[in-house]
Design an enzyme around this catalytic site. Structure first.
Site, PDB file in Angstrom:
ATOM      1  N   ALA A  39       7.454  15.164  -9.507  1.00  0.00           N
ATOM      2  CA  ALA A  39       7.630  14.377 -10.738  1.00  0.00           C
ATOM      3  C   ALA A  39       9.075  14.288 -11.207  1.00  0.00           C
ATOM      4  O   ALA A  39       9.471  13.308 -11.834  1.00  0.00           O
ATOM      5  CB  ALA A  39       6.769  14.964 -11.848  1.00  0.00           C
TER       6      ALA A  39
ATOM      7  N   GLN B 227       4.737  13.298  -4.154  1.00  0.00           N
ATOM      8  CA  GLN B 227       3.538  13.548  -4.962  1.00  0.00           C
ATOM      9  C   GLN B 227       3.408  12.485  -6.056  1.00  0.00           C
ATOM     10  O   GLN B 227       2.456  12.494  -6.821  1.00  0.00           O
ATOM     11  CB  GLN B 227       3.626  14.942  -5.601  1.00  0.00           C
ATOM     12  CG  GLN B 227       3.701  16.068  -4.585  1.00  0.00           C
ATOM     13  CD  GLN B 227       3.860  17.430  -5.253  1.00  0.00           C
ATOM     14  OE1 GLN B 227       2.935  17.951  -5.838  1.00  0.00           O
ATOM     15  NE2 GLN B 227       5.044  18.015  -5.152  1.00  0.00           N
TER      16      GLN B 227
ATOM     17  N   HIS C  21      -0.518  11.445  -3.188  1.00  0.00           N
ATOM     18  CA  HIS C  21      -1.476  11.212  -4.269  1.00  0.00           C
ATOM     19  C   HIS C  21      -1.767   9.734  -4.511  1.00  0.00           C
ATOM     20  O   HIS C  21      -2.276   9.363  -5.558  1.00  0.00           O
ATOM     21  CB  HIS C  21      -0.986  11.894  -5.556  1.00  0.00           C
ATOM     22  CG  HIS C  21      -0.884  13.388  -5.422  1.00  0.00           C
ATOM     23  ND1 HIS C  21       0.030  14.148  -6.113  1.00  0.00           N
ATOM     24  CD2 HIS C  21      -1.575  14.259  -4.667  1.00  0.00           C
ATOM     25  CE1 HIS C  21      -0.105  15.424  -5.772  1.00  0.00           C
ATOM     26  NE2 HIS C  21      -1.072  15.512  -4.898  1.00  0.00           N
TER      27      HIS C  21
ATOM     28  N   CYS D  70     -16.874  -3.937  -2.571  1.00  0.00           N
ATOM     29  CA  CYS D  70     -16.548  -4.798  -1.417  1.00  0.00           C
ATOM     30  C   CYS D  70     -15.189  -4.491  -0.793  1.00  0.00           C
ATOM     31  O   CYS D  70     -14.844  -5.018   0.262  1.00  0.00           O
ATOM     32  CB  CYS D  70     -16.622  -6.274  -1.804  1.00  0.00           C
ATOM     33  SG  CYS D  70     -15.217  -6.833  -2.824  1.00  0.00           S
TER      34      CYS D  70
ATOM     35  N   CYS E  72     -16.955  -9.660  -7.315  1.00  0.00           N
ATOM     36  CA  CYS E  72     -18.294  -9.388  -6.758  1.00  0.00           C
ATOM     37  C   CYS E  72     -19.143  -8.564  -7.725  1.00  0.00           C
ATOM     38  O   CYS E  72     -20.312  -8.306  -7.471  1.00  0.00           O
ATOM     39  CB  CYS E  72     -18.180  -8.668  -5.412  1.00  0.00           C
ATOM     40  SG  CYS E  72     -17.933  -6.867  -5.547  1.00  0.00           S
TER      41      CYS E  72
ATOM     42  N   THR F 260      10.176  19.255  -8.021  1.00  0.00           N
ATOM     43  CA  THR F 260       8.808  19.756  -8.079  1.00  0.00           C
ATOM     44  C   THR F 260       8.809  21.259  -8.340  1.00  0.00           C
ATOM     45  O   THR F 260       9.657  21.978  -7.812  1.00  0.00           O
ATOM     46  CB  THR F 260       8.026  19.460  -6.775  1.00  0.00           C
ATOM     47  OG1 THR F 260       6.776  20.167  -6.808  1.00  0.00           O
ATOM     48  CG2 THR F 260       8.790  19.856  -5.534  1.00  0.00           C
TER      49      THR F 260
END
Length: 244
Positions: A30, A109, A127, A138, A158, A196
């Site tokens: 992040a 990530q 992720h 569908c 659909c 991170t």
């Protein structure tokens, strides 16, 4: 001033490591996105509790998505879609290294697509991505603008519900993506980990596949892997990469 001098020394060392390698892999979290103005949903602001009855980890779970789809999408549109964000110096530098043949892959990530926006081609999204959405009935593809401009639970023509191509809590990561990540990391000459805290598994466990002697950690705060690293640079990714 001494701390600044220390960082200069570390950046110089990192510059040398990079100049001598043509097999670099970057693993990011992040921290690389927050510098582009994308909020880390874990750091909840004061307004959060006034608007939502559940913590973000609960809302972003598979169970919550199934049972409270409209509330999930209210949070998702509000907090997770930052499509005006632009890549920062770190994203751009990684794309540049790939173009020069130095960087083999970016493993991320993050779900914001900023690495691709910066020009990176080999990006493994552990992720998933908010830019991709699929009908669960569908399989038809829908882009992020369709989600932004829809209300409640977005529906396919659909009649099926549309789900973001994002790995929610309780969902497994793509085995294919994990295998590719393991391949790149285990074959890398240099592994740079940036932005991170290395707290999220199974993603954090991937770095154990690296067997080389040039493990570089760039983060604002210490991580559990600092002792294993060959070089640790404490600082913002954009500033560190911008100085290279």
């Amino acid at each position: 001033m001494e701390q600044h001098g220390e960082m200069e020394k570390e950046i110089e060392e990192l510059r040398k490591i990079i100049s001598e390698s043509d097999n670099i892999v970057f693993f990011g979290g992040a921290g690389i996105s927050t510098e582009s103005g994308i909020p880390d949903f874990r750091s909840v602001d004061g307004l959060y509790n006034q608007k939502y009855d559940y913590p973000p980890e609960t809302i972003l779970s598979h169970t919550f998505y199934r049972n409270h789809c409209e509330e999930f999408y209210r949070f998702y549109r509000d907090k997770m879609l930052c499509i005006d964000a632009e890549p920062n110096a770190a994203h751009l530098k990684l794309a540049e290294w790939e173009k020069e043949g130095k960087l083999k892959a970016v493993i991320t990530q993050n779900i914001d697509g900023l690495h691709q926006k910066a020009g990176s081609r080999e990006v493994l999204e552990l992720h998933g991505s908010v830019l991709r959405n699929y009908c669960e009935k569908c399989g038809k593809f829908y882009d992020v603008n369709y989600i932004i401009n829809s209300e409640g639970e977005p529906k396919c023509e659909c009649g099926g519900g549309i789900k973001p191509d994002v790995v929610l809590y309780e969902e497994g990561l793509s085995q294919q993506t994990l295998q590719k990540a393991v391949y790149y990391i285990s074959n890398a000459d240099v592994l740079i980990i940036g932005g991170t805290s290395l707290a999220v598994y199974p993603a954090a466990g991937l770095i154990d596949y690296y067997g080389g002697h040039k493990l570089v950690l760039v983060n604002k705060t210490p991580t559990p892997k600092d002792k294993q690293a060959d070089l640790v640079v404490y600082g913002k990714l954009g500033e560190v990469f911008g100085a290279l």
